[in-house]
Write a protein that holds these residues in place. Structure first.
Motif, PDB file in Angstrom:
ATOM      1  N   VAL A  25     -15.550 -29.252 -23.174  1.00  0.00           N
ATOM      2  CA  VAL A  25     -14.338 -28.987 -22.391  1.00  0.00           C
ATOM      3  C   VAL A  25     -13.375 -30.160 -22.566  1.00  0.00           C
ATOM      4  O   VAL A  25     -13.783 -31.318 -22.535  1.00  0.00           O
ATOM      5  CB  VAL A  25     -14.666 -28.808 -20.887  1.00  0.00           C
ATOM      6  CG1 VAL A  25     -13.402 -28.497 -20.097  1.00  0.00           C
ATOM      7  CG2 VAL A  25     -15.699 -27.709 -20.681  1.00  0.00           C
ATOM      8  N   TRP A  32      -7.083 -25.859 -20.087  1.00  0.00           N
ATOM      9  CA  TRP A  32      -8.337 -26.485 -20.494  1.00  0.00           C
ATOM     10  C   TRP A  32      -8.921 -25.687 -21.660  1.00  0.00           C
ATOM     11  O   TRP A  32      -8.979 -24.459 -21.605  1.00  0.00           O
ATOM     12  CB  TRP A  32      -9.341 -26.510 -19.336  1.00  0.00           C
ATOM     13  CG  TRP A  32      -8.901 -27.407 -18.210  1.00  0.00           C
ATOM     14  CD1 TRP A  32      -7.978 -27.115 -17.254  1.00  0.00           C
ATOM     15  CD2 TRP A  32      -9.352 -28.730 -17.948  1.00  0.00           C
ATOM     16  NE1 TRP A  32      -7.821 -28.179 -16.400  1.00  0.00           N
ATOM     17  CE2 TRP A  32      -8.651 -29.189 -16.795  1.00  0.00           C
ATOM     18  CE3 TRP A  32     -10.272 -29.581 -18.551  1.00  0.00           C
ATOM     19  CZ2 TRP A  32      -8.852 -30.444 -16.257  1.00  0.00           C
ATOM     20  CZ3 TRP A  32     -10.473 -30.849 -18.017  1.00  0.00           C
ATOM     21  CH2 TRP A  32      -9.772 -31.270 -16.890  1.00  0.00           C
ATOM     22  N   VAL A  34     -12.118 -24.680 -23.571  1.00  0.00           N
ATOM     23  CA  VAL A  34     -13.566 -24.584 -23.376  1.00  0.00           C
ATOM     24  C   VAL A  34     -14.140 -23.873 -24.591  1.00  0.00           C
ATOM     25  O   VAL A  34     -13.627 -22.830 -25.020  1.00  0.00           O
ATOM     26  CB  VAL A  34     -13.905 -23.797 -22.096  1.00  0.00           C
ATOM     27  CG1 VAL A  34     -15.412 -23.702 -21.912  1.00  0.00           C
ATOM     28  CG2 VAL A  34     -13.259 -24.453 -20.881  1.00  0.00           C
ATOM     29  N   ARG A  51     -12.858 -25.013 -13.822  1.00  0.00           N
ATOM     30  CA  ARG A  51     -13.655 -25.406 -12.657  1.00  0.00           C
ATOM     31  C   ARG A  51     -14.797 -24.419 -12.434  1.00  0.00           C
ATOM     32  O   ARG A  51     -15.914 -24.821 -12.094  1.00  0.00           O
ATOM     33  CB  ARG A  51     -12.751 -25.467 -11.426  1.00  0.00           C
ATOM     34  CG  ARG A  51     -13.459 -25.812 -10.128  1.00  0.00           C
ATOM     35  CD  ARG A  51     -14.109 -27.175 -10.162  1.00  0.00           C
ATOM     36  NE  ARG A  51     -14.665 -27.523  -8.858  1.00  0.00           N
ATOM     37  CZ  ARG A  51     -15.647 -28.405  -8.662  1.00  0.00           C
ATOM     38  NH1 ARG A  51     -16.173 -29.043  -9.700  1.00  0.00           N
ATOM     39  NH2 ARG A  51     -16.087 -28.664  -7.453  1.00  0.00           N
ATOM     40  N   GLU A  54     -17.507 -25.216 -14.759  1.00  0.00           N
ATOM     41  CA  GLU A  54     -18.226 -26.413 -14.290  1.00  0.00           C
ATOM     42  C   GLU A  54     -19.208 -26.069 -13.181  1.00  0.00           C
ATOM     43  O   GLU A  54     -20.362 -26.534 -13.180  1.00  0.00           O
ATOM     44  CB  GLU A  54     -17.212 -27.449 -13.806  1.00  0.00           C
ATOM     45  CG  GLU A  54     -17.842 -28.739 -13.312  1.00  0.00           C
ATOM     46  CD  GLU A  54     -16.819 -29.719 -12.758  1.00  0.00           C
ATOM     47  OE1 GLU A  54     -17.237 -30.809 -12.296  1.00  0.00           O
ATOM     48  OE2 GLU A  54     -15.604 -29.403 -12.767  1.00  0.00           O
ATOM     49  N   ALA A  58     -23.323 -26.067 -13.208  1.00  0.00           N
ATOM     50  CA  ALA A  58     -24.061 -26.938 -12.298  1.00  0.00           C
ATOM     51  C   ALA A  58     -25.161 -26.189 -11.550  1.00  0.00           C
ATOM     52  O   ALA A  58     -25.910 -26.800 -10.784  1.00  0.00           O
ATOM     53  CB  ALA A  58     -23.098 -27.568 -11.301  1.00  0.00           C
ATOM     54  N   THR A  65     -19.960 -19.896  -6.267  1.00  0.00           N
ATOM     55  CA  THR A  65     -18.829 -20.329  -7.093  1.00  0.00           C
ATOM     56  C   THR A  65     -17.530 -19.754  -6.550  1.00  0.00           C
ATOM     57  O   THR A  65     -16.511 -20.457  -6.461  1.00  0.00           O
ATOM     58  CB  THR A  65     -19.031 -19.894  -8.550  1.00  0.00           C
ATOM     59  OG1 THR A  65     -20.237 -20.480  -9.051  1.00  0.00           O
ATOM     60  CG2 THR A  65     -17.867 -20.328  -9.424  1.00  0.00           C
TER      61      THR A  65
END
Length: 419
Positions: A25, A32, A34, A51, A54, A58, A65
């Motif tokens: 990223v 962004w 990716v 985001r 991400e 995670a 999310t």
């Protein structure tokens, strides 16, 4: 049919967790980038999309999310659909407890070459060394302008077959080295890269797919794009310096002059950005465009349709709808300006190239091949037959290779669209 296919696509609910592949990223202006290096696939996402990637990476579930993004932005997002889009791009390895099937990644050239083997290709000192070499060659050339080669320097031998075959061998060797420079530099940045033959209008070219470099920092991207030009200039500089130390009129001097010209000949072609040369990718990067060629071509077609209707005098509201929306209107302002200017360069440059091919290249090729055929036979001597065979092998071989490459790539593009 496999069991996985029979079950259908996995259901994505609020409690679903996903496992993403190793993704890179980076930020690019207000978007962004990716992507996945292994498949050389990347996509531009807004900040919220990056985001979401991400958070999913995670380990958060789809529902968590959505809640996190709602708390951070105040907006609602359909993460289940977003996960489906990521899976279609090949970014998702597992949805819940079910693996996501994927096509085999494209095979890289020289797969044994690892980034650690060539990390010096991205060392910041390397461009300085190239600049010093170019400066030394420029000083020598200013002091001895007679060393600048002309087209007659290619005729270093009185035997045409020797000149033609050696020139073809040296030219293709330099071309391979040029593409290897791109591949090595990209590999140093962790991009697999793949070399293959291709066509650009009437030109047979060797090209290196390093699309994954989009995920690297700008310095690495520009270094990879300019690596081939830097290699040609470095080879030319070394040859010039050696040429200056060689006695004029000797065979070595003539060979060096011919090699110097062959090293410089590809450089003007790089200015033909409408054929997507190395400088095209530099221009695309500096203008911040995602697909300068594709968007420029779409805008040129749109303007062509509008022009045809205007010439015919069809200016109704319905005809304007038939033209469709301006494809550049959806682009950001900085991209829209670049695309519209590039579309002019694309149309004018392509027309000039095709006109030159029809008026000069094809007639010359046909005349040379016909002369070579007439030059065969016992009445033309050993040298005459050798020259004729060399023309047929080199010129005929290049034209046949162009046709085969064009047809093969055309079939590949059709298969990709069908898939």
């Amino acid at each position: 049919m496999t069991d996985t296919a029979a079950e259908g696509p996995p259901r994505i609910g609020p409690t679903t967790h996903v496992l993403l592949h190793d993704l890179a990223v980076r930020q690019d202006r207000d978007e962004w980038i990716v992507g996945r290096m292994a498949t050389r696939t990347f996509v531009a996402l807004p900040a919220a999309g990056a985001r979401a990637v991400e958070l999913l990476g995670a380990g958060l579930s789809v529902g968590r999310t959505e809640e996190s993004l709602r708390a951070e932005t105040g907006e609602e997002f359909d993460i289940a659909d977003f996960v489906g889009d990521l899976a279609a791009l090949g970014f998702v390895a597992r949805i819940g407890d079910r693996p996501v099937p994927e096509a085999e990644p494209p095979r890289a050239s020289l797969p044994w070459l690892r980034p650690r083997h060539v990390r010096l290709a991205l060392h910041p000192v390397l461009p300085l060394l190239v600049a010093v070499l170019l400066a030394a060659a420029a000083v020598v050339l200013v002091r001895r302008p007679d060393l600048l080669p002309g087209y007659r320097d290619l005729l270093w031998s009185r035997h045409g077959s020797v000149v033609l075959l050696s020139g073809a061998a040296a030219g293709w060797t330099l071309l391979l080295a040029h593409e290897l420079a791109h591949l090595v530099t990209a590999r140093a940045a962790g991009v697999p890269g793949r070399m293959r033959l291709g066509t650009r209008l009437q030109f047979l070219v060797m090209q290196t797919d390093i699309s994954g470099i989009e995920l690297a920092p700008r310095r690495h991207r520009l270094t990879a794009y300019l690596a081939g030009i830097a290699l040609n200039l470095s080879v030319a500089s070394v040859l010039l310096l050696v040429l200056a130390a060689t006695e004029t009129g000797t065979t070595a001097h003539r060979l060096l002059a011919a090699a110097l010209l062959l090293a410089l000949l590809p450089l003007p072609f790089q200015c033909m950005v409408f054929t997507r040369t190395d400088l095209y990718f530099v221009l695309q990067d500096l203008t911040g465009c995602r697909d300068l060629y594709g968007d420029g071509l779409a805008y040129a077609r749109y303007r062509f349709r509008r022009s045809v209707r205007w010439i015919r005098g069809v200016r109704s509201v319905r005809s304007a709808r038939d033209d469709g929306p301006d494809p550049s209107a959806r682009l950001p302002a900085h991209e829209r300006r670049a695309v519209r200017v590039y579309s002019v360069v694309l149309v004018v440059g392509t027309a000039a190239c095709l006109t030159f091919m029809a008026a000069v290249t094809l007639p010359v090729d046909i005349a040379l091949l016909a002369r070579a055929v007439r030059g065969l036979g016992p009445g033309h001597g050993l040298a005459g037959n050798a020259d004729a065979v060399a023309v047929l092998v080199v010129l005929g071989g290049v034209n046949v290779l162009w046709l085969v490459t064009w047809w093969r790539n055309r079939r590949s593009r059709r298969s990709a669209r069908a898939t």
